[in-house]
Design an enzyme around this catalytic site. Structure first.
Site, PDB file in Angstrom:
ATOM      1  N   LYS A 283      32.684 136.123  66.425  1.00 16.44           N
ATOM      2  CA  LYS A 283      33.897 135.067  66.446  1.00 16.44           C
ATOM      3  C   LYS A 283      35.173 135.930  65.750  1.00 16.44           C
ATOM      4  CE  LYS A 283      34.495 130.249  66.311  1.00 16.44           C
ATOM      5  NZ  LYS A 283      33.811 128.990  66.704  1.00 16.44           N
TER       6      LYS A 283
ATOM      7  N   ARG B  73      30.750 110.012  74.368  1.00 18.10           N
ATOM      8  CA  ARG B  73      29.428 110.657  75.106  1.00 18.10           C
ATOM      9  C   ARG B  73      28.163 109.951  74.748  1.00 18.10           C
ATOM     10  NH1 ARG B  73      29.182 117.028  75.654  1.00 18.10           N
ATOM     11  NH2 ARG B  73      30.776 116.569  77.031  1.00 18.10           N
TER      12      ARG B  73
ATOM     13  N   GLU C 112      25.804 114.478  70.573  1.00 22.89           N
ATOM     14  CA  GLU C 112      26.279 113.261  70.134  1.00 22.89           C
ATOM     15  C   GLU C 112      25.318 111.958  70.293  1.00 22.89           C
ATOM     16  OE1 GLU C 112      28.312 115.508  71.326  1.00 22.89           O
ATOM     17  OE2 GLU C 112      29.639 115.661  69.965  1.00 22.89           O
TER      18      GLU C 112
HETATM   19  C1  LIG Z   1      31.148 116.830  72.826  1.00 25.91           C
HETATM   20  C2  LIG Z   1      31.844 117.729  71.934  1.00 25.91           C
HETATM   21  N1  LIG Z   1      31.331 117.900  70.467  1.00 25.91           N
HETATM   22  C3  LIG Z   1      32.053 118.360  69.417  1.00 25.91           C
HETATM   23  C4  LIG Z   1      33.154 119.274  69.748  1.00 25.91           C
HETATM   24  C5  LIG Z   1      33.869 120.011  68.684  1.00 25.91           C
HETATM   25  N2  LIG Z   1      33.603 121.269  69.132  1.00 25.91           N
HETATM   26  C6  LIG Z   1      34.796 122.304  69.653  1.00 25.91           C
HETATM   27  S1  LIG Z   1      34.403 123.643  69.690  1.00 25.91           S
HETATM   28  C7  LIG Z   1      32.675 123.364  69.095  1.00 25.91           C
HETATM   29  C8  LIG Z   1      31.955 124.760  68.893  1.00 25.91           C
HETATM   30  C9  LIG Z   1      31.438 125.375  69.905  1.00 25.91           C
HETATM   31  O1  LIG Z   1      30.933 126.609  69.692  1.00 25.91           O
HETATM   32  P1  LIG Z   1      30.469 127.698  70.802  1.00 25.91           P
HETATM   33  O2  LIG Z   1      30.165 126.921  72.038  1.00 25.91           O
HETATM   34  O3  LIG Z   1      29.554 128.402  70.214  1.00 25.91           O
HETATM   35  O4  LIG Z   1      31.705 128.294  71.097  1.00 25.91           O
HETATM   36  P2  LIG Z   1      32.705 129.134  69.932  1.00 25.91           P
HETATM   37  O5  LIG Z   1      33.829 128.524  69.224  1.00 25.91           O
HETATM   38  O6  LIG Z   1      31.686 129.669  68.894  1.00 25.91           O
HETATM   39  O7  LIG Z   1      33.260 130.128  70.800  1.00 25.91           O
HETATM   40  C10 LIG Z   1      32.800 122.239  68.683  1.00 25.91           C
HETATM   41  C11 LIG Z   1      31.602 121.573  67.918  1.00 25.91           C
HETATM   42  C12 LIG Z   1      33.612 118.982  71.276  1.00 25.91           C
HETATM   43  N3  LIG Z   1      34.534 120.126  71.581  1.00 25.91           N
HETATM   44  N4  LIG Z   1      33.033 118.516  72.194  1.00 25.91           N
END
Ligand SMILES: Cc1ncc(C[n+]2csc(CCOP(=O)(O)OP(=O)(O)O)c2C)c(N)n1
Length: 665
Positions: free
Chosen positions: A311, A425, A397
């Site tokens: 990242k 959710r 969630e």
């Molecule tokens: C249902 C939900 N909960 C929380 C989020 C907030 N959120 C956005 S990106 C993320 C992290 C995603 O991590 P990953 O899938 O590993 O992707 P990366 O950013 O590391 O590429 C979170 C928790 C969301 N988008 N959707």
């Protein structure tokens, strides 16, 4: 120079270049015409030679960093998938082949390569391009996203629909290791693994969510990625060829020299019915290209490619930052320093966190629960003080809510801190596991209302309506940061059943904070200012604009009462009765969708017979639409939720003598 950019190992022999040198190489030495100008659409990207792709990756990173430094937005995730994005569009036939980006926050390189570079500086702004994938924005976005972990389900649906229609296109779901931790992703894996559907899942494993990932899956992936390396690559090629065909064997055997290593046999994904390939280095085209090439158009059944990426890759400030520049304000490209809007008032999130810490010092049954958002919810601060009393359950969630319910049955006082939009959710868990059992779970609801640049997917619109309709639920809305402090204390003290309190994104209004919050009387609002003709009944932080509107109305000779409802449920019926009986006009004001506080008030007034006496009542809510990104002030203006809008509503109500306010729009 603090900022270095990587051009790919082949070009630089692994030496990281400073920004100017890299830029000059890109723009002058290596290519007089930036490759990005050529690769504006996948069809043109395919005209480049494979050997040019590392340079394109460097240009893409530079373009993205430059643009996001001006617009703000999600940066780290996109930087990590630059090579993967290029390789996908290079190998697959998009948009016929469907590439679904989970969450969509990492789709900036995809947007730049699919005809949106010219509009990229409008990112996340009014009338501009969205910060996530969006079907109406481009045919290259086959599925809209922003909430996580939907891509495998959507991809499986597309793959099954394709087969039913005898089509042949590929479907690729790209999902992060954080998003993979959600129940929904597991439900989709479970379903897909039992089918013959030709679905390609790319697990983009950067060992990061927004915060470092938590949970057993994350440890498992780390073991896959770094523990066991497959030693006999020829055997692996043979093994894969049984499912993927002869071409796979040859190319994979060729590619392995550049791969970090391959693991096969007995992975969780294989047990679930997926062909597993990986882990592979997601920044190395020599591996990505042959693997994707051979997976394309493969035989039957689902395939999972485990791609390891970094990242923030290629931008030193992002790589070094704790959150890898997940989401950033505008920033200085050279130093990486982010701008912060000037305000003297503390952010609501911080007030919440500090108040919770304070209450937790008085009561050791208080615990904090977050679904992968420790920094966003302020629970990181709580965790610094009470490391054993905070629980990050991953992007989960639904589980977070029922986990809290379980804790509540044992006498703990869980605060489940989830943004309004993500709480959607967990609705069945709220109804079935919490409300029906009258369990005292506390719900601090951040980002309630408009959220500006993140747009409709993140707007906190519905929580008032979906919570206030539940029997026995106490639903509070803080009108300023001092009230928020009171509500944290009230929620901590309330043991009769579920209780929520909502507050918006951003800074407070700057009121003095009490030493400690007070315990509010449940179901009692307060009069903020007395008047005789007009009553403004506010639920939440629009109260400040109600007070300003009342000044204008008073000045116009319309004596105005302003009340802060504090509770959408139970409603303060005495207050309601008084406002209805003693005023000519009553306006409800809330930063939520219709059917929320307004619905509760109208229902009560109707059943109390208070609508039978000629009271003129109007309801101001969020506009009944999914509002695209814009500045919050613009959004308030359009909904009539600002000072001018409130005044205009009162005036039109008096003038129109009963006509509806929609006429003003
Ligand atoms: C249902 C939900 N909960 C929380 C989020 C907030 N959120 C956005 S990106 C993320 C992290 C995603 O991590 P990953 O899938 O590993 O992707 P990366 O950013 O590391 O590429 C979170 C928790 C969301 N988008 N959707």
């Amino acid at each position: 120079m603090a900022f270095s950019i990587s051009l790919g190992d082949q070009k630089t022999d692994g030496v990281r270049l400073d920004y100017e040198t890299a830029r000059n190489r890109i723009l002058n030495t290596q290519s007089p015409t930036p490759l990005l100008d050529i690769a504006d659409f996948p069809v043109n990207l395919k005209k480049l030679d494979v050997s040019q792709l590392p340079q394109l990756a460097a240009e893409l990173r530079e373009d993205m960093i430059g643009a996001v430094s001006k617009t703000g937005g999600h940066l780290g995730a996109g930087l990590g998938v630059v090579e993967l994005t290029i390789a996908l569009h290079y190998i697959f036939n998009t948009p016929e082949d469907r590439v679904i980006w989970d969450v969509g926050h990492q789709s900036y390189p995809h947007k730049l390569l699919t005809g949106r570079r010219g509009r990229f500086l409008t990112l996340r702004q009014e009338n501009g391009i969205s910060g996530f994938t969006k079907r109406t924005e481009s045919e290259f976005d086959p599925f809209g996203a922003a909430h996580s972990s939907t891509s495998i389900s959507a991809g499986l649906g597309m793959a099954v629909a394709r087969d039913l229609q005898n089509k042949t296109n590929n479907v690729i779901a790209v999902i992060g290791d954080g998003a993979m931790s959600a129940g929904m992703a597991f439900e989709a894996l479970n379903n897909a693994g039992a089918t013959d559907a030709r679905l390609i899942v790319i697990l983009n494993d950067n060992d990061m969510s927004i915060a470092p990932p938590s949970g057993a899956l994350s440890s498992y992936l780390a073991r896959l990625a770094s523990g066991k390396f497959y030693s006999d690559f020829r055997d692996l090629g043979k093994k894969l060829s049984s499912r993927l065909g002869k071409r796979a064997e040859r190319a994979i055997t060729r590619a392995v020299g550049h791969a970090r290593g391959f693991v096969t046999g007995g992975t969780m994904f294989e047990e679930l019915g997926f062909q597993y390939i990986g882990p592979i280095d997601g920044h190395n085209f020599d591996v990505l290209i042959p693997v994707l090439n051979n997976v394309r158009d493969h035989g039957n059944g689902p395939v999972l490619i485990h791609v390891v990426t970094k990242k923030g890759k290629g931008y030193a400030p992002a790589e070094k930052a704790a959150d890898k520049y997940h989401g950033v304000n505008k920033f200085d490209v050279v130093t990486g320093t982010q701008s912060k809007a000037a305000s003297n008032a503390p952010a609501y999130t911080k007030v919440f966190a500090q108040s919770l810490i304070q209450e937790a010092q008085h009561d050791d049954r208080i615990v904090g629960i977050t679904a992968a958002m420790p920094t966003g919810t302020g629970l990181d601060l709580f965790g610094e003080v009470f490391p054993t009393r905070v629980f990050d359950v991953g992007i989960a969630e639904q589980h977070a809510v029922t986990f809290a319910a379980g804790m509540a049955t044992e006498g703990m006082k869980p605060f489940v801190a989830i943004y309004s939009t993500f709480l959607q959710r967990a609705y069945d868990q709220i109804v079935h596991d919490v409300a029906i059992q009258k369990l005292p779970v506390r719900f601090p609801i951040d980002r309630a209302g408009y959220v500006g640049a993140d747009g409709p997917t993140h707007c906190g619109a519905f929580d008032i309506g979906f919570l206030a309709s539940l029997p026995g639920f106490v639903v509070m809305g803080a009108s300023d940061e001092a009230e928020l402090k009171h509500m944290v204390r009230t929620a901590a003290a309330y043991d009769e059943g579920p209780i929520s309190f909502r507050f918006p994104r951003g800074d407070g209004v700057g009121v003095d904070l009490p030493e400690r919050g007070e315990i509010l009387e449940i179901g009692k609002g307060r009069i903020v200012k007395e008047g005789t003709k007009i009553a403004l009944l506010s639920f939440g932080t629009r109260l400040a604009d109600c007070i300003l509107a009342a000044q204008d109305l008073d000045a116009a000779g319309l004596s105005t009462t302003v009340a802060d409802a504090r509770f959408a449920k139970p409603l303060d019926l005495d207050l309601l009765r008084r406002l209805a009986v003693e005023h000519e006009v009553l306006v409800t004001v809330e930063e939520g969708a219709t059917g929320g506080f307004d619905g509760q008030v109208l229902h009560a007034l109707a059943n109390l017979g208070l609508l039978d006496r000629g009271l003129k009542i109007r309801c101001l809510t969020l506009k009944d639409e999914f509002t695209d990104q814009a500045k919050p002030e613009t959004m308030y203006g359009r909904s009539g939720l600002d000072r001018a809008g409130i005044v205009a509503t009162v005036m039109s109500t008096l003038a129109a003598n009963g006509q509806n306010i929609y006429a003003k729009a």
